[in-house]
Enzyme design. Structure first.
Site, mmCIF file in Angstrom:
data_model
loop_
_atom_site.group_PDB
_atom_site.id
_atom_site.type_symbol
_atom_site.label_atom_id
_atom_site.label_comp_id
_atom_site.label_asym_id
_atom_site.label_seq_id
_atom_site.Cartn_x
_atom_site.Cartn_y
_atom_site.Cartn_z
ATOM 1 N N SER A 1 20.524 2.861 2.312
ATOM 2 C CA SER A 1 21.483 3.467 1.534
ATOM 3 C C SER A 1 21.662 2.560 0.098
ATOM 4 C CB SER A 1 22.913 3.162 2.078
ATOM 5 O OG SER A 1 24.077 3.665 1.018
ATOM 6 N N ILE B 1 10.277 9.707 3.733
ATOM 7 C CA ILE B 1 9.927 11.008 3.162
ATOM 8 C C ILE B 1 11.008 11.954 3.901
ATOM 9 C CG2 ILE B 1 7.555 10.566 2.967
ATOM 10 C CD1 ILE B 1 7.079 11.812 5.775
ATOM 11 N N GLU C 1 30.680 8.720 2.745
ATOM 12 C CA GLU C 1 30.410 8.760 1.354
ATOM 13 C C GLU C 1 30.725 10.221 0.825
ATOM 14 O OE1 GLU C 1 26.196 8.127 0.511
ATOM 15 O OE2 GLU C 1 25.981 10.221 -0.454
ATOM 16 N N SER D 1 0.761 -1.131 0.150
ATOM 17 C CA SER D 1 0.066 0.054 0.130
ATOM 18 C C SER D 1 0.962 1.318 -0.034
ATOM 19 C CB SER D 1 -1.085 -0.063 1.291
ATOM 20 O OG SER D 1 -1.621 -1.051 1.337
ATOM 21 N N HIS E 1 12.941 14.412 6.176
ATOM 22 C CA HIS E 1 13.123 14.261 7.886
ATOM 23 C C HIS E 1 12.449 15.397 8.507
ATOM 24 C CE1 HIS E 1 15.994 17.564 8.371
ATOM 25 N NE2 HIS E 1 16.514 16.855 7.030
ATOM 26 N N HIS F 1 27.499 6.832 7.429
ATOM 27 C CA HIS F 1 27.805 6.271 6.123
ATOM 28 C C HIS F 1 27.843 7.463 5.242
ATOM 29 C CE1 HIS F 1 25.885 5.468 2.149
ATOM 30 N NE2 HIS F 1 26.420 4.250 2.425
ATOM 31 N N LYS G 1 23.770 5.132 9.687
ATOM 32 C CA LYS G 1 23.480 5.768 8.188
ATOM 33 C C LYS G 1 23.963 7.147 8.016
ATOM 34 C CE LYS G 1 22.161 6.251 4.217
ATOM 35 N NZ LYS G 1 21.312 7.074 3.550
ATOM 36 N N ASN H 1 2.230 12.640 -7.002
ATOM 37 C CA ASN H 1 3.175 11.725 -6.741
ATOM 38 C C ASN H 1 2.351 10.560 -7.031
ATOM 39 O OD1 ASN H 1 5.073 13.536 -6.316
ATOM 40 N ND2 ASN H 1 5.486 13.244 -4.277
#
Ligand SMILES: NC(=O)C1=CN([C@@H]2O[C@H](COP(=O)(O)OP(=O)(O)OC[C@H]3O[C@@H](n4cnc5c(N)ncnc54)[C@H](OP(=O)(O)O)[C@@H]3O)[C@@H](O)[C@H]2O)C=CC1
Ligand SMILES: O=C(CO)[C@H](O)[C@H](O)COP(=O)(O)O
Length: 522
Positions: free
Chosen positions: A145, A91, A208, A36, A93, A204, A201, A44
């Site tokens: 990620s 979505i 990156e 769903s 933050h 990370h 994350k 969108n």
């Protein structure tokens, strides 16, 4: 991958039909799960609906149903038969995530699990966890990620929160996750309690960015100073990516693809990159605007966290500051007129280009390694401060595939170390104390220095590589200029200093100094 994930959860709900949310809905549907999908914007939802229809027609692998909703309560109702209901938020933050949570809060039932797959600040995650705990609802901060391609084909994920809740959804996530190509292990694992998953994350993304800045600096040196055309640079990146210390490094590999992408008369599906001559890269301005509106935050959160937790992370931090400056192109152009300093120019003194490219490869590797050291040290520090007990070996394992910082050799190095140290009572806090890491930093220090010197000579901009060079120098330095800094601070602020060769002071703990000299009475 087998389409049998539906045995764990027949249907899940995805909040957010943006780039990531839409692709994740296809990815889960491919695993046989019905999805769903809800979004605040009708446009969108309609776009996702159309894409879902196309995907089911064209890609026979999308076997689960994708139902799109405009009404949020109809959306939550569609999960009434699922016990517990599992939601994935994808979505923006901060306030957006809070406002949607507020809208569905009354529809949530005890035991439901929300995986927040957005890039969220870990303190917000912890706040929501506390808020929902009273209802018996589990909020899991889950880094995702790999960008939208991986969201579709299998990302790397770092869920953190209540262990029981994560373990309930782990079989489903394991089906969906990217797989380590050496052993098919899924790139997802329980990271730790509270905000640990989102923290990992965030870091990370910090790593990156240290890598992104570094590879861009190398590209600029090759293009602007060595005068190499894009297709030649592509071949260099391809070679780097195929063997040696930079082998199977995602950002190097996509760098090779980017440098090869030629314009075509029709361009891509939306007509972007249309043209008869030249490369798509020719059309890309040197202006990173990704985080100007604060809808993305992981990088500056990493920079703030590293300062807050006293972990030196200059490779990552300078990568942030060049982004900030780059985004403000209008100001830059005006300042440039005033400064009137030379920009990157052609090198006329290169006698052995191959040797220089080899040094560049080693410099890039050293700088990537610095970025990893800084990120892992930040995770280690935060884990200790917060009592999260994050296993760094687990982070390395989930970064093996699907994510942006995949770098085979570097991950091999750390994996060897973390697996052999798993029984140790004290976690490793300083990555440069690891023999394998210090030895590689030592081996590549001179090439890095040569490249930074060349960059200075040719007026190239190398913030991350030069920061990495200085990082190695000061993190392993025995005679730092801070001797003088300490004296100056004692002079004006009576901040006190430690003395050489005094027990408990040299080297001693990083406590406040023991001595003040009255340099000038007030
Ligand atoms: N793109 C990437 O490579 C990655 C992104 N992420 C994270 O995943 C999340 C989604 O990113 P991505 O799909 O790229 O971004 P998109 O911009 O494509 O999607 C963002 C979604 O959030 C919605 N949204 C924004 N503001 C609000 C609001 N106030 N109320 C309700 N919904 C809102 C948007 O709706 P609308 O269009 O109407 O504004 C849209 O559906 C983010 O947290 C991002 O940081 C994580 C990993 C990789
Ligand atoms: O999460 C990501 C990759 O891992 C996304 O690419 C994200 O958009 C990065 O954004 P930023 O570094 O500006 O926070």
């Amino acid at each position: 991958m087998g389409p049998d994930a539906a045995k764990y959860f027949k249907r899940i709900g995805i909040v957010g039909a943006g780039n990531m949310g839409t692709m994740m809905s296809f990815g889960f549907a491919e695993q046989g799960v019905d999805v769903s999908l809800w979004d605040i914007s009708g446009t969108n939802v309609n776009r996702a609906l159309q894409m879902a229809k196309d995907a089911r027609k064209e890609e026979k692998t999308v076997i689960g149903k994708i139902d799109c909703f405009c009404d949020i309560h109809e959306f939550t109702e569609s999960l009434n038969d699922s016990n517990p209901a599992v939601y994935i938020f994808s979505i923006t933050h901060g306030d957006p995530a809070d406002s949607i949570l507020k809208m569905i809060k009354d529809d949530l039932r005890a035991g439901d699990i929300i995986l927040d797959g957005g890039n969220e600040h870990y303190r917000n995650t912890e706040r929501r966890q506390r808020e929902l705990e009273k209802k018996g609802v589990h909020w899991v901060g889950m880094g995702v990620s790999g960008g939208y391609q991986s969201a579709r084909r299998g990302p790397s994920m770092s869920p953190g929160g209540t262990k029981d809740a994560v373990e309930k959804v782990l079989p489903l996530l394991e089906k969906f996750a990217a797989k380590d190509r050496r052993n098919s292990k899924p790139c997802v694992a329980y990271i730790g309690p509270y905000g640990a998953g989102h923290y990992v994350k965030m870091v990370h993304n910090g790593i990156e960015n240290g890598m992104l800045s570094t590879i861009s600096e190398a590209w600029s040196m090759m293009h602007k100073s060595l005068g190499m055309p894009f297709d030649e640079i592509s071949r260099v990146f391809e070679r780097w990516n195929s063997k040696g210390e930079l082998r199977s490094t995602f950002l190097v590999q996509i760098g090779s693809e980017i440098c090869l992408k030629k314009k075509t008369p029709e361009g891509d599906q939306r007509g972007e990159g249309a043209g008869r001559f030249g490369f798509v890269l020719d059309d890309v301005l040197d202006k990173v605007v990704q985080d100007v509106d604060n809808t993305e935050g992981t990088l500056y959160w990493t920079v703030s966290e590293s300062a807050f937790r006293h972990v030196a992370a200059p490779t990552i931090a300078t990568g942030h500051f060049i982004r900030v400056a780059s985004g403000n192109r209008d100001q830059r152009l005006r300042v440039a007129e005033k400064l009137n300093i030379p920009g990157p120019h052609k090198a006329n003194d290169v006698r052995d280009k191959e040797a220089l490219l080899e040094d560049l490869q080693r410099a890039v590797y050293a700088s990537f390694l610095c970025s990893f050291c800084q990120g892992l040290e930040l995770i280690a520090r935060a884990s200790k401060d917060e009592g999260w007990d994050i296993n760094l070996g687990t982070c390395i394992r989930i970064w093996r595939a699907g994510c942006i910082i995949q770098a085979e050799h570097i991950l091999d190095l750390f994996e060897t170390v973390f697996s052999s140290s798993s029984g140790q009572s004290q976690p490793i806090m300083n990555m440069k104390l690891i023999d394998e890491i210090s030895s590689d930093l030592h081996k590549n220090f001179q090439p890095l220095k040569k490249i930074v010197l060349k960059a200075m000579e040719w007026d190239n901009c190398v913030p991350s590589m030069s920061a990495s060079l200085e990082y190695i120098k000061y993190e392993g330095g025995t005679m730092l200029p801070t001797q003088f800094m300490e004296a100056e601070m004692d002079y004006f602020g009576a901040h006190a200093y430690d003395k050489p060769n005094v027990k408990n002071e040299d080297p001693g703990e990083p406590n406040k100094g023991a001595h003040h000299y009255e340099w000038k009475p007030a």
